[in-house]
Design a protein around this motif. Sequence first.
Motif, PDB file in Angstrom:
ATOM      1  N   MET A   1       0.880  -0.924  -0.054  1.00 43.23           N
ATOM      2  CA  MET A   1      -0.014   0.110   0.195  1.00 43.23           C
ATOM      3  C   MET A   1       0.888   1.343   0.038  1.00 43.23           C
ATOM      4  SD  MET A   1      -2.739   1.012   2.893  1.00 43.23           S
ATOM      5  CE  MET A   1      -4.282   1.394   2.106  1.00 43.23           C
ATOM      6  N   THR A   2       0.640   2.124  -0.928  1.00 44.66           N
ATOM      7  CA  THR A   2       1.389   3.235  -0.960  1.00 44.66           C
ATOM      8  C   THR A   2       0.436   4.810  -0.722  1.00 44.66           C
ATOM      9  OG1 THR A   2       2.777   2.366  -2.576  1.00 44.66           O
ATOM     10  CG2 THR A   2       2.939   4.841  -2.217  1.00 44.66           C
ATOM     11  N   HIS A   3       0.854   5.484   0.102  1.00 44.56           N
ATOM     12  CA  HIS A   3       0.358   6.911   0.235  1.00 44.56           C
ATOM     13  C   HIS A   3       1.270   7.916  -0.032  1.00 44.56           C
ATOM     14  CE1 HIS A   3      -2.676   4.783   2.659  1.00 44.56           C
ATOM     15  NE2 HIS A   3      -1.846   4.067   3.168  1.00 44.56           N
ATOM     16  N   SER A   4       0.795   9.032  -0.796  1.00 47.37           N
ATOM     17  CA  SER A   4       1.581  10.295  -0.964  1.00 47.37           C
ATOM     18  C   SER A   4       1.010  11.248  -0.615  1.00 47.37           C
ATOM     19  CB  SER A   4       1.689  10.431  -2.519  1.00 47.37           C
ATOM     20  OG  SER A   4       2.711   9.328  -2.843  1.00 47.37           O
ATOM     21  N   ALA A   5       2.109  12.320  -0.135  1.00 44.89           N
ATOM     22  CA  ALA A   5       1.589  13.436   0.376  1.00 44.89           C
ATOM     23  C   ALA A   5       2.635  14.731   0.030  1.00 44.89           C
ATOM     24  CB  ALA A   5       1.066  13.656   2.018  1.00 44.89           C
ATOM     25  N   ALA A   6       2.273  15.665  -0.429  1.00 44.69           N
ATOM     26  CA  ALA A   6       3.405  16.837  -0.798  1.00 44.69           C
ATOM     27  C   ALA A   6       2.955  17.781  -0.044  1.00 44.69           C
ATOM     28  CB  ALA A   6       3.529  17.035  -2.359  1.00 44.69           C
ATOM     29  N   TYR A   7       3.436  18.333   1.038  1.00 50.40           N
ATOM     30  CA  TYR A   7       2.956  19.144   2.013  1.00 50.40           C
ATOM     31  C   TYR A   7       3.549  20.331   2.159  1.00 50.40           C
ATOM     32  CZ  TYR A   7       5.990  16.765   5.226  1.00 50.40           C
ATOM     33  OH  TYR A   7       7.166  16.378   5.766  1.00 50.40           O
ATOM     34  N   GLU A   8       4.922  20.473   1.367  1.00 48.09           N
ATOM     35  CA  GLU A   8       5.591  21.568   1.284  1.00 48.09           C
ATOM     36  C   GLU A   8       6.216  21.677   0.084  1.00 48.09           C
ATOM     37  OE1 GLU A   8       7.857  25.008   2.974  1.00 48.09           O
ATOM     38  OE2 GLU A   8       6.107  23.956   4.095  1.00 48.09           O
ATOM     39  N   ALA A   9       6.274  22.961  -0.547  1.00 48.87           N
ATOM     40  CA  ALA A   9       6.752  22.906  -2.141  1.00 48.87           C
ATOM     41  C   ALA A   9       8.234  22.259  -2.194  1.00 48.87           C
ATOM     42  CB  ALA A   9       6.828  24.364  -2.506  1.00 48.87           C
ATOM     43  N   SER A  10       9.005  22.321  -1.034  1.00 49.98           N
ATOM     44  CA  SER A  10      10.455  21.837  -1.185  1.00 49.98           C
ATOM     45  C   SER A  10      10.496  20.586  -0.261  1.00 49.98           C
ATOM     46  CB  SER A  10      11.355  22.866  -0.365  1.00 49.98           C
ATOM     47  OG  SER A  10      10.881  22.940   0.909  1.00 49.98           O
ATOM     48  N   LEU A  11       9.448  19.773   0.113  1.00 45.66           N
ATOM     49  CA  LEU A  11       9.753  18.473   0.589  1.00 45.66           C
ATOM     50  C   LEU A  11       8.286  17.460   0.216  1.00 45.66           C
ATOM     51  CD1 LEU A  11      10.884  16.783   2.876  1.00 45.66           C
ATOM     52  CD2 LEU A  11       9.285  17.725   4.561  1.00 45.66           C
ATOM     53  N   SER A  12       8.630  16.459   0.095  1.00 48.75           N
ATOM     54  CA  SER A  12       7.522  15.595  -0.248  1.00 48.75           C
ATOM     55  C   SER A  12       7.744  14.307   0.485  1.00 48.75           C
ATOM     56  CB  SER A  12       7.389  15.345  -1.692  1.00 48.75           C
ATOM     57  OG  SER A  12       8.480  14.543  -2.121  1.00 48.75           O
ATOM     58  N   LEU A  13       6.617  13.731   0.992  1.00 48.81           N
ATOM     59  CA  LEU A  13       6.396  12.462   1.669  1.00 48.81           C
ATOM     60  C   LEU A  13       5.627  11.420   1.063  1.00 48.81           C
ATOM     61  CD1 LEU A  13       5.764  12.485   5.289  1.00 48.81           C
ATOM     62  CD2 LEU A  13       4.390  11.182   3.824  1.00 48.81           C
ATOM     63  N   THR A  14       6.216  10.162   0.910  1.00 47.53           N
ATOM     64  CA  THR A  14       5.702   9.069   0.249  1.00 47.53           C
ATOM     65  C   THR A  14       5.715   7.984   1.274  1.00 47.53           C
ATOM     66  OG1 THR A  14       6.325   9.844  -1.791  1.00 47.53           O
ATOM     67  CG2 THR A  14       5.550   7.426  -1.682  1.00 47.53           C
ATOM     68  N   SER A  15       4.565   7.144   1.572  1.00 50.49           N
ATOM     69  CA  SER A  15       4.625   6.245   2.703  1.00 50.49           C
ATOM     70  C   SER A  15       4.068   4.772   2.027  1.00 50.49           C
ATOM     71  CB  SER A  15       4.140   6.354   3.796  1.00 50.49           C
ATOM     72  OG  SER A  15       2.560   6.370   3.576  1.00 50.49           O
ATOM     73  N   ARG A  16       4.595   3.730   2.454  1.00 51.83           N
ATOM     74  CA  ARG A  16       4.311   2.330   1.925  1.00 51.83           C
ATOM     75  C   ARG A  16       4.347   1.557   3.040  1.00 51.83           C
ATOM     76  NH1 ARG A  16       8.945  -0.582   0.671  1.00 51.83           N
ATOM     77  NH2 ARG A  16      10.531   0.527   0.453  1.00 51.83           N
ATOM     78  N   THR A  17       3.712   0.287   3.101  1.00 50.72           N
ATOM     79  CA  THR A  17       3.786  -0.491   4.074  1.00 50.72           C
ATOM     80  C   THR A  17       4.544  -1.993   3.444  1.00 50.72           C
ATOM     81  OG1 THR A  17       1.744  -0.070   4.933  1.00 50.72           O
ATOM     82  CG2 THR A  17       2.405  -2.301   5.726  1.00 50.72           C
ATOM     83  N   ASN A  18       5.607  -2.370   4.073  1.00 51.62           N
ATOM     84  CA  ASN A  18       6.413  -3.581   3.785  1.00 51.62           C
ATOM     85  C   ASN A  18       5.843  -4.746   4.152  1.00 51.62           C
ATOM     86  OD1 ASN A  18       7.316  -3.705   6.249  1.00 51.62           O
ATOM     87  ND2 ASN A  18       9.400  -3.703   5.539  1.00 51.62           N
ATOM     88  N   ARG A  19       6.471  -6.027   3.809  1.00 49.27           N
ATOM     89  CA  ARG A  19       5.802  -7.202   4.015  1.00 49.27           C
ATOM     90  C   ARG A  19       6.177  -7.541   5.557  1.00 49.27           C
ATOM     91  NH1 ARG A  19       9.253 -10.289  -0.074  1.00 49.27           N
ATOM     92  NH2 ARG A  19       8.538  -8.915  -1.820  1.00 49.27           N
TER      93      ARG A  19
END
Length: 176
Positions: free
Chosen positions: A1-19
């Motif tokens: 599962m992957t989630h993305s969020a760009a909350y600052e023009a100079s910083l981005s965050l992406t999350s995923r769950t591993n096994r």
Amino acid sequence: MTHSAAYEASLSLTSRTNRGGYVIVTLSGNLGVASAPALREQILSLLRTASHLIIDLSAVEHADANSLAALVGSARRARLLGGSLRLAAPSPEVTRVLSATGINRHLDIFPTVQAATTGQPRLSGPIFPAVPYVQRPSRPAEVTAGRQAIGRAGRRDVWSRPGEDRAAQARVSGWS
């Protein structure tokens, strides 16, 4: 599962769950003072759904102490909730800031995401060796006792490294 969020023009965050059940958060860009509150909120919201986070810092180009302090607070919150927050693969710039500020002593830091998921091995200690400082009087006791007795300025303390003989330096410089 992957989630993305760009909350600052100079910083981005992406999350995923591993096994293994860890949520791996990949940060990229710049971690600055402006992005610290949003980073904290995003991590805390992830901690509500997952108890174990790994934050991949390999794509972070710049970080300041304020944004890294937000990670320390988030790690404390994770521990209070029975989970963990681990940092993985910090870039050389981020490693330098972590070490220079001493924040690395408060976080679990691993050289790779894989090492963070297994828990071994952790990154070594600070880049700059810690030099302990202790507070010692800058003048010999005889000098300060005489000045206090006649109402002049009292003892003046300074910070010095262990092993430095401030009293001997004072005698050589003419204070006695």
